[in-house]
Motif scaffolding. Structure first.
Motif, PDB file in Angstrom:
ATOM      1  N   PRO A   9       0.791  -1.126  -0.044  1.00 29.86           N
ATOM      2  CA  PRO A   9       0.150   0.021   0.118  1.00 29.86           C
ATOM      3  C   PRO A   9       0.847   1.178   0.069  1.00 29.86           C
ATOM      4  N   VAL A  10       0.382   2.269  -0.489  1.00 27.06           N
ATOM      5  CA  VAL A  10       1.025   3.588  -0.802  1.00 27.06           C
ATOM      6  C   VAL A  10       0.310   4.652  -0.200  1.00 27.06           C
ATOM      7  N   VAL A  11       1.071   5.329   0.597  1.00 24.09           N
ATOM      8  CA  VAL A  11       0.533   6.719   1.171  1.00 24.09           C
ATOM      9  C   VAL A  11       1.211   7.831   0.279  1.00 24.09           C
ATOM     10  N   GLN A  37      -1.789  16.319   7.583  1.00 25.13           N
ATOM     11  CA  GLN A  37      -2.791  15.698   8.672  1.00 25.13           C
ATOM     12  C   GLN A  37      -3.401  14.177   8.074  1.00 25.13           C
ATOM     13  N   LEU A  38      -3.819  14.390   6.821  1.00 20.68           N
ATOM     14  CA  LEU A  38      -4.625  13.115   6.201  1.00 20.68           C
ATOM     15  C   LEU A  38      -3.406  12.047   5.988  1.00 20.68           C
ATOM     16  N   CYS A  70      -1.046   6.949   7.463  1.00 23.84           N
ATOM     17  CA  CYS A  70       0.128   6.054   8.076  1.00 23.84           C
ATOM     18  C   CYS A  70      -0.373   5.219   9.344  1.00 23.84           C
ATOM     19  N   LYS A  71      -0.768   6.190  10.338  1.00 22.29           N
ATOM     20  CA  LYS A  71      -1.032   5.753  11.596  1.00 22.29           C
ATOM     21  C   LYS A  71      -1.932   4.350  11.670  1.00 22.29           C
ATOM     22  N   SER A  86      10.124   9.683  12.651  1.00 27.67           N
ATOM     23  CA  SER A  86      10.022   9.612  13.945  1.00 27.67           C
ATOM     24  C   SER A  86       8.816   9.053  14.274  1.00 27.67           C
ATOM     25  N   LEU A  87       7.970   9.225  13.604  1.00 29.32           N
ATOM     26  CA  LEU A  87       6.693   8.601  13.684  1.00 29.32           C
ATOM     27  C   LEU A  87       6.718   7.066  13.516  1.00 29.32           C
ATOM     28  N   PHE A  88       7.276   6.815  12.431  1.00 33.11           N
ATOM     29  CA  PHE A  88       7.254   5.355  12.083  1.00 33.11           C
ATOM     30  C   PHE A  88       8.238   4.668  13.140  1.00 33.11           C
ATOM     31  N   ILE A  89       9.267   5.346  13.626  1.00 34.60           N
ATOM     32  CA  ILE A  89       9.681   4.635  14.571  1.00 34.60           C
ATOM     33  C   ILE A  89       9.151   4.506  16.053  1.00 34.60           C
TER      34      ILE A  89
END
Length: 382
Positions: A257-259, A283-284, A289-290, A316-319
């Motif tokens: 899947p791609v964001v 934000q979207l 991603c979340k 940093s969000l992914f980590i």
């Protein structure tokens, strides 16, 4: 085939006249002063010429291959390129000093854009030169850093520290100052530090990508530490200038899947110049991603991501969600980039591309667990 810096041939007198006539940035160095206490030789132009002359006379330089000599020659010629934009005065202990704060960092960007757009050396050679410009002062100040060991290890991952040692010697020999012998001593200590940490003239090896990432990003982490890898899924972050073919690469090589921020922008009819609208796009993107991160699903995050700061906001969000992060950086030759941009459905103005090239920061190993560089060196269609 050997890449050569223009107007320079090994074992011949340096053609300073041609270099000055053909490179405006070199001419401009004549107007840039230096503090006479540390640079009694005079302006940046004079210093640069002295550094290059000192470099080609060094025994260590003479032993190098022809290609490596051109790399170091280029780095020496360019090492102070952005003293042009950073030189100013400040009062230190009641004395007015001439200083050039952050000239090496700005020099990195100027060197990369100049080489990419005008001389087109192979990617690895360009980045070697660029990082030598960025870190040319490291041997002199490494022991003032909180963790000198980590500094030399980190440098070894982006450049040849033996080249850096040679360049630093030439930089000191190419100046007139009372502390020259002390500076040369510091450079020898830098060499010993690299040797102690098995990174002189070679990249420091790690037991795994994960071990490397933790060492570069955690305090008090041993070089020999072998961590247990509990990262069960991956986020692949694409990085590259507009027109490098990121969408095509995803279609041909990645089945996750791609964001895509561009897709979100188009789906919501938001212009790239709409600052408020782009905040909504981000934000979207984060919410999407979340959703994948909460479900521990491997996915691709696609945006230009051309600076470390931009990439870090997402990484940093992914980590935080304990994902393994891989950066895939894509690049095509400059002229091909312009052609591919013109063939895009959504053309980016060339002036914008020029500004983005000035900002471009190539991903390095401290940013992610793994980095893959996809570099196209030629363009069959041109």
């Amino acid at each position: 085939m050997i890449w050569k810096f223009p107007y320079y041939e090994i074992n011949t007198s340096i053609d300073w006249t041609s270099l000055e006539q053909n490179f405006v940035w070199f001419q401009e160095m004549k107007n840039i002063p230096q503090d006479p206490e540390w640079h009694a030789e005079g302006d940046v132009f004079t210093h640069t010429k002295m550094v290059v002359e000192a470099l080609v006379a060094l025994p260590e330089f003479k032993k190098l291959s022809e290609q490596d000599k051109h790399i170091l020659f280029s780095a020496a010629l360019l090492h102070d390129i952005e003293k042009r934009s950073t030189t100013t005065t400040e009062v230190v202990d009641g004395i007015t000093r001439i200083v050039s704060p952050k000239h090496a960092k700005r020099g990195e960007a100027a060197t990369r854009s100049f080489l990419y757009q005008q001389l087109a050396p192979p990617f690895a050679i360009r980045e070697e030169i660029t990082h030598l410009v960025r870190y040319h002062g490291l041997p002199l100040w490494v022991f003032e850093k909180a963790n000198p060991e980590k500094e030399v290890v980190k440098a070894s991952l982006v450049l040849n520290t033996e080249f850096l040692y040679i360049l630093a010697k030439a930089d000191v020999l190419g100046r007139i100052s009372a502390d020259r012998e002390d500076l040369l001593c510091k450079i020898e200590l830098f060499k010993e530090l690299c040797l102690e940490n098995v990174c002189f003239g070679q990249k420091r090896n790690f037991s795994s990508h994960y071990a490397r990432y933790l060492y570069l990003n955690k305090q008090n982490m041993s070089l020999e530490y072998e961590p247990y890898d509990d990262l069960g899924y991956e986020v692949i972050l694409l990085s590259g200038l507009p027109g490098t073919g990121k969408d095509t690469y995803i279609q041909n090589h990645l089945s996750y899947p791609v964001v895509s921020l561009d897709d979100l922008r188009r789906a919501n009819n938001i212009s790239p110049t709409d600052r408020k609208g782009n905040g909504r796009v981000v934000q979207l993107g984060k919410e999407t991603c979340k959703e994948y991160l909460r479900n521990k699903m491997t996915f691709v995050f696609n945006a230009t991501n051309i600076t470390k700061e931009l990439r870090n906001k997402w990484i940093s969000l992914f980590i935080d969600y304990k994902a393994r992060v891989k950066i895939i950086y894509l690049e095509v030759p400059f002229q091909q980039l312009l052609v591919q941009n013109q063939n895009r459905e959504n053309i980016v103005p060339e002036g914008v591309i020029d500004r983005l090239i000035q900002k471009l920061e190539i991903p390095t190993y401290e940013e992610a667990h793994e980095i893959e560089y996809i570099i196209q060196h030629s363009c069959p269609s041109l």
